[in-house]
Write an enzyme that holds these catalytic residues in place. Structure first.
Site, PDB file in Angstrom:
ATOM      1  N   GLU A  72     -12.350 -15.728  -0.425  1.00  0.00           N
ATOM      2  CA  GLU A  72     -12.229 -14.961  -1.672  1.00  0.00           C
ATOM      3  C   GLU A  72     -11.369 -15.730  -2.651  1.00  0.00           C
ATOM      4  OE1 GLU A  72     -10.862 -11.046  -0.588  1.00  0.00           O
ATOM      5  OE2 GLU A  72     -12.900 -10.280  -0.474  1.00  0.00           O
ATOM      6  N   HIS A 122      -9.504  -3.326 -11.620  1.00  0.00           N
ATOM      7  CA  HIS A 122     -10.698  -4.097 -11.268  1.00  0.00           C
ATOM      8  C   HIS A 122     -11.573  -4.182 -12.516  1.00  0.00           C
ATOM      9  CE1 HIS A 122     -14.290  -5.472  -9.247  1.00  0.00           C
ATOM     10  NE2 HIS A 122     -13.558  -5.684  -8.178  1.00  0.00           N
ATOM     11  N   ARG A 160      -9.191 -11.920 -12.195  1.00  0.00           N
ATOM     12  CA  ARG A 160      -9.493 -10.497 -12.332  1.00  0.00           C
ATOM     13  C   ARG A 160      -8.848  -9.860 -13.572  1.00  0.00           C
ATOM     14  NH1 ARG A 160      -8.891  -6.826  -6.843  1.00  0.00           N
ATOM     15  NH2 ARG A 160     -10.847  -7.688  -6.142  1.00  0.00           N
ATOM     16  N   HIS A 217      -7.195   0.155  -9.700  1.00  0.00           N
ATOM     17  CA  HIS A 217      -7.742  -0.159  -8.384  1.00  0.00           C
ATOM     18  C   HIS A 217      -6.674  -0.170  -7.292  1.00  0.00           C
ATOM     19  CE1 HIS A 217     -10.754  -1.744  -5.728  1.00  0.00           C
ATOM     20  NE2 HIS A 217     -10.106  -2.873  -5.517  1.00  0.00           N
ATOM     21  N   ARG A 259      -1.617  -8.430  -6.440  1.00  0.00           N
ATOM     22  CA  ARG A 259      -2.015  -8.498  -5.035  1.00  0.00           C
ATOM     23  C   ARG A 259      -3.100  -9.534  -4.828  1.00  0.00           C
ATOM     24  NH1 ARG A 259      -6.503  -5.239  -2.135  1.00  0.00           N
ATOM     25  NH2 ARG A 259      -7.298  -5.162  -4.256  1.00  0.00           N
TER      26      ARG A 259
HETATM   27  C1  LIG Z   1     -13.164   0.754  -3.708  1.00  0.00           C
HETATM   28  C2  LIG Z   1     -12.008   0.030  -3.039  1.00  0.00           C
HETATM   29  C3  LIG Z   1     -12.223  -1.192  -2.413  1.00  0.00           C
HETATM   30  C4  LIG Z   1     -11.151  -1.866  -1.792  1.00  0.00           C
HETATM   31  N1  LIG Z   1     -11.391  -3.043  -1.111  1.00  0.00           N
HETATM   32  C5  LIG Z   1     -10.362  -3.621  -0.414  1.00  0.00           C
HETATM   33  C6  LIG Z   1     -10.592  -4.764   0.417  1.00  0.00           C
HETATM   34  O1  LIG Z   1     -11.706  -5.250   0.543  1.00  0.00           O
HETATM   35  N2  LIG Z   1      -9.532  -5.311   1.084  1.00  0.00           N
HETATM   36  C7  LIG Z   1      -8.256  -4.799   0.995  1.00  0.00           C
HETATM   37  O2  LIG Z   1      -7.328  -5.341   1.627  1.00  0.00           O
HETATM   38  N3  LIG Z   1      -8.028  -3.714   0.221  1.00  0.00           N
HETATM   39  C8  LIG Z   1      -9.036  -3.106  -0.463  1.00  0.00           C
HETATM   40  N4  LIG Z   1      -8.784  -1.994  -1.218  1.00  0.00           N
HETATM   41  C9  LIG Z   1      -7.425  -1.406  -1.175  1.00  0.00           C
HETATM   42  C10 LIG Z   1      -7.222  -0.724   0.188  1.00  0.00           C
HETATM   43  O3  LIG Z   1      -8.414  -0.070   0.569  1.00  0.00           O
HETATM   44  C11 LIG Z   1      -6.087   0.292   0.136  1.00  0.00           C
HETATM   45  O4  LIG Z   1      -4.950  -0.266  -0.460  1.00  0.00           O
HETATM   46  C12 LIG Z   1      -5.726   0.746   1.559  1.00  0.00           C
HETATM   47  O5  LIG Z   1      -6.881   1.227   2.221  1.00  0.00           O
HETATM   48  C13 LIG Z   1      -4.654   1.819   1.513  1.00  0.00           C
HETATM   49  O6  LIG Z   1      -4.481   2.344   2.809  1.00  0.00           O
HETATM   50  P1  LIG Z   1      -3.473   3.545   3.008  1.00  0.00           P
HETATM   51  O7  LIG Z   1      -3.551   3.928   4.435  1.00  0.00           O
HETATM   52  O8  LIG Z   1      -2.167   3.190   2.433  1.00  0.00           O
HETATM   53  O9  LIG Z   1      -4.075   4.709   2.064  1.00  0.00           O
HETATM   54  P2  LIG Z   1      -5.457   5.482   2.163  1.00  0.00           P
HETATM   55  O10 LIG Z   1      -6.456   4.774   2.964  1.00  0.00           O
HETATM   56  O11 LIG Z   1      -5.839   5.847   0.762  1.00  0.00           O
HETATM   57  O12 LIG Z   1      -5.063   6.815   2.942  1.00  0.00           O
HETATM   58  C14 LIG Z   1      -4.176   7.760   2.384  1.00  0.00           C
HETATM   59  C15 LIG Z   1      -4.249   9.026   3.212  1.00  0.00           C
HETATM   60  O13 LIG Z   1      -3.242   9.939   2.787  1.00  0.00           O
HETATM   61  C16 LIG Z   1      -3.827  11.229   2.607  1.00  0.00           C
HETATM   62  N5  LIG Z   1      -2.970  11.970   1.683  1.00  0.00           N
HETATM   63  C17 LIG Z   1      -2.680  11.685   0.393  1.00  0.00           C
HETATM   64  N6  LIG Z   1      -1.817  12.593  -0.103  1.00  0.00           N
HETATM   65  C18 LIG Z   1      -1.555  13.471   0.897  1.00  0.00           C
HETATM   66  C19 LIG Z   1      -0.766  14.646   0.998  1.00  0.00           C
HETATM   67  N7  LIG Z   1      -0.025  15.102  -0.033  1.00  0.00           N
HETATM   68  N8  LIG Z   1      -0.764  15.329   2.168  1.00  0.00           N
HETATM   69  C20 LIG Z   1      -1.497  14.910   3.231  1.00  0.00           C
HETATM   70  N9  LIG Z   1      -2.260  13.793   3.189  1.00  0.00           N
HETATM   71  C21 LIG Z   1      -2.294  13.086   2.036  1.00  0.00           C
HETATM   72  C22 LIG Z   1      -5.223  10.901   2.128  1.00  0.00           C
HETATM   73  O14 LIG Z   1      -6.087  11.989   2.210  1.00  0.00           O
HETATM   74  C23 LIG Z   1      -5.558   9.771   3.100  1.00  0.00           C
HETATM   75  O15 LIG Z   1      -5.875  10.280   4.367  1.00  0.00           O
HETATM   76  C24 LIG Z   1      -9.843  -1.315  -1.851  1.00  0.00           C
HETATM   77  C25 LIG Z   1      -9.625  -0.108  -2.501  1.00  0.00           C
HETATM   78  C26 LIG Z   1     -10.698   0.574  -3.084  1.00  0.00           C
HETATM   79  C27 LIG Z   1     -10.427   1.893  -3.772  1.00  0.00           C
END
Ligand SMILES: Cc1cc2nc3c(=O)[nH]c(=O)nc-3n(C[C@H](O)[C@H](O)[C@H](O)COP(=O)(O)OP(=O)(O)OC[C@H]3O[C@@H](n4cnc5c(N)ncnc54)[C@H](O)[C@@H]3O)c2cc1C
Length: 508
Positions: free
Chosen positions: A113, A230, A276, A335, A370
């Site tokens: 990438e 993005h 980007r 994003h 990032r």
């Molecule tokens: C479309 C898209 C494509 C991406 N592609 C990539 C990629 O290819 N590679 C990469 O490294 N990153 C990528 N990212 C970024 C990456 O996906 C995220 O930064 C990462 O998944 C975040 O993980 P997390 O566990 O912190 O949060 P999340 O996976 O968002 O999980 C958060 C959790 O907290 C819960 N939650 C939120 N608030 C509360 C509350 N008040 N009470 C109870 N539960 C709550 C939600 O419901 C969820 O279960 C992408 C992001 C997007 C949107």
């Protein structure tokens, strides 16, 4: 109702589930806003997860690329940990059964990438990496009886005993009923803040709840001004917006406005393949001038589109757009948030009893921008370290009496419209281009919303806190760096090459 466990994890994306798994054999309660497997950005991650797995690669090279993307303010120690621990975390996912893509000879098929000097992107199903990881982690947590998953509840606030965090006040999404969960350790893993912006690729649950809860409790926040946009989200009136992967431009698609002008040629020597943030700002400027922007893939990809980009094609098709014969409408969308709850190398926040990991935390590894595919990795590496630290932390002294939690407030009249207005204000003034005038205008609007809705319920409550913190931090940084671009300070100021730390003023 009040329940106690050894540890509570709020959020069930990659960060929360990894932390929960590593906390076993402790009794862990995972609180999830939706049904497990939904409402997490993790599920939508397409590109992949970075790790120095190739023979020609090394953690030090990965760390170098990460710091370069961070534009001079990444935390070197935490970046080194990230890159060093990456291969072991990938091996663990493989052991749990993650079906990552392989070459014909059986090796991991590593993708390359932008801004990575080596092929180091581990993928699954081509563009379904996040989904595969989430599925793997869910199967693993289900196999551990000491992990309890509580679905369809929203964490509202932290339970405090002085400045020590003792648990979480929660409401049931269906009934509105209030519950109190207490524990010796609380981990916030609630994901991103994309929902503060009118245009975002993040799920609707990404309302910055963890940041807002920690801020109200008095925790220190870091790097709040740094939000990555993005360039090409699909503009078909959907909220959130589906992503049009950068690979479409990589295959030669060009950006044109509704006058047919290929404006990227005037913006940067690398045109559509510039970084980007440069492409995103150029599109934003077109939109500000009242133009619309389309991605023209007719010549470069044409008939191959459905085969090469099935996910994007399906999204286009659902809106009656055939990218083989017409342009794909796009706009830049919020994003990823580099900032969040300030944590140290073990994911400890500044409040005793509170840890954070994943997108809601600010470890400092991403600096001002990032590097692609490093966010899933950060969640794995620091989710693991959080659990290690909790296991080694002595139990706190018993808590005093805990006051009951008031049931969540119903969403008041006008709040839905105010939420939309706030998201528009943030996109226009605190988004891709910022200036003192625009930022002050946004702060005035935020203050007006706070005055009209002093007891906001629903998502507005946390969005207002996060919007204020992002805007204040953006106003305080009088330079442009990484994702933060100030039209009135377009240059990077080396004297300001440091991270930013803040608190919510009303509790400071
Ligand atoms: C479309 C898209 C494509 C991406 N592609 C990539 C990629 O290819 N590679 C990469 O490294 N990153 C990528 N990212 C970024 C990456 O996906 C995220 O930064 C990462 O998944 C975040 O993980 P997390 O566990 O912190 O949060 P999340 O996976 O968002 O999980 C958060 C959790 O907290 C819960 N939650 C939120 N608030 C509360 C509350 N008040 N009470 C109870 N539960 C709550 C939600 O419901 C969820 O279960 C992408 C992001 C997007 C949107």
């Amino acid at each position: 109702m009040q329940r106690h466990s050894d540890a509570i994890v709020v959020g069930a994306g990659i960060a929360g589930l990894m932390a929960a798994l590593k906390l076993v054999p402790m009794r862990v309660t995972v609180l999830c806003k939706t049904k497990l497997g939904f409402g997490a950005a993790t599920d939508w991650a397409q590109g992949g997860i970075a790790a120095a797995m190739g023979k020609d690669d090394s953690p030090s090279l990965h760390a170098f690329d990460t710091q370069r993307a961070g534009a001079g303010i990444s935390d070197e120690v935490l970046v080194d940990i990230l890159a060093r621990d990456a291969p072991a975390r990938i091996e663990e996912l493989l052991e749990l059964g993650a079906a990552f893509d392989r070459t014909d000879s059986g090796e991991l098929a590593l993708g390359r990438e932008a801004a990575h000097q080596r092929r180091r992107i581990v993928k699954a199903g081509g563009d379904a990496t996040g989904h595969e990881i989430l599925k793997t982690l869910i199967e693993a947590v289900h196999a551990h009886p000491s992990i309890e998953i509580v679905e369809n509840v929203t964490a509202d606030d932290l339970v405090l005993d002085g400045d020590r965090v003792r648990g979480v006040f929660v409401h049931d999404n269906a009934t509105g009923e209030a519950h109190t969960y207490t524990a010796d350790a609380v981990v916030l893993a609630t994901g991103g803040i994309g929902r503060i912006y009118r245009y975002t690729t993040n799920p609707v649950q990404a309302t910055g709840d963890g940041i807002a809860m920690a801020a109200r409790a008095g925790a220190v926040l870091a790097d709040m001004e740094f939000v990555q946009f993005h360039p090409t989200a699909l503009e078909i009136g959907r909220d959130p917006m589906p992503l049009v992967t950068e690979a479409v431009r990589g295959e030669g698609a060009i950006l044109v406005n509704d006058l047919g002008e290929r404006f990227m040629l005037d913006s940067h020597p690398e045109a559509e393949l510039a970084a980007r943030d440069i492409v995103a700002r150029a599109i934003f400027r077109q939109l500000q001038r009242g133009r619309t922007v389309g991605l023209d893939a007719r010549e470069s990809i044409g008939a191959k589109f459905p085969v090469e980009f099935p996910t994007v094609f399906a999204f286009c098709e659902s809106a009656g757009i055939d990218p083989r014969v017409r342009n794909i409408p796009v706009a830049p969308a919020a994003h990823y948030h580099m900032g969040g709850i300030a944590v140290d190398e073990w994911g400890r926040s500044t409040l005793p009893g509170l840890w954070a990991c994943g997108e809601t935390s600010a470890t400092g590894v991403h600096g001002a921008n990032r590097l692609a595919s490093n966010s899933l990795l950060e969640a794995l590496v620091y989710g693991t370290r959080v659990a290690t630290d909790i296991a080694q932390t002595p139990k706190p002294p018993p808590a005093g009496a805990i006051a009951p939690h008031a049931p969540s407030l119903p969403v008041g009249a006008g709040e839905a419209q105010a939420t939309l207005d706030l998201r528009n204000v943030m996109y226009s003034n605190v988004g891709l281009e910022r200036s003192e005038t625009g930022l002050r205008k946004a702060l005035a609007r935020i203050a007006a919303f706070e005055e009209v809705f002093p007891h906001a319920g629903g998502e507005l409550r946390n969005l207002l806190v996060v919007a204020r913190l992002v805007t204040e931090a953006a106003l305080a940084r009088n330079e442009s760096r990484g994702s933060h671009y100030r039209t009135d300070y377009p240059k990077t100021d080396e004297a300001l090459a440091r991270r930013s730390f803040t608190r919510l003023r009303s509790v400071a």
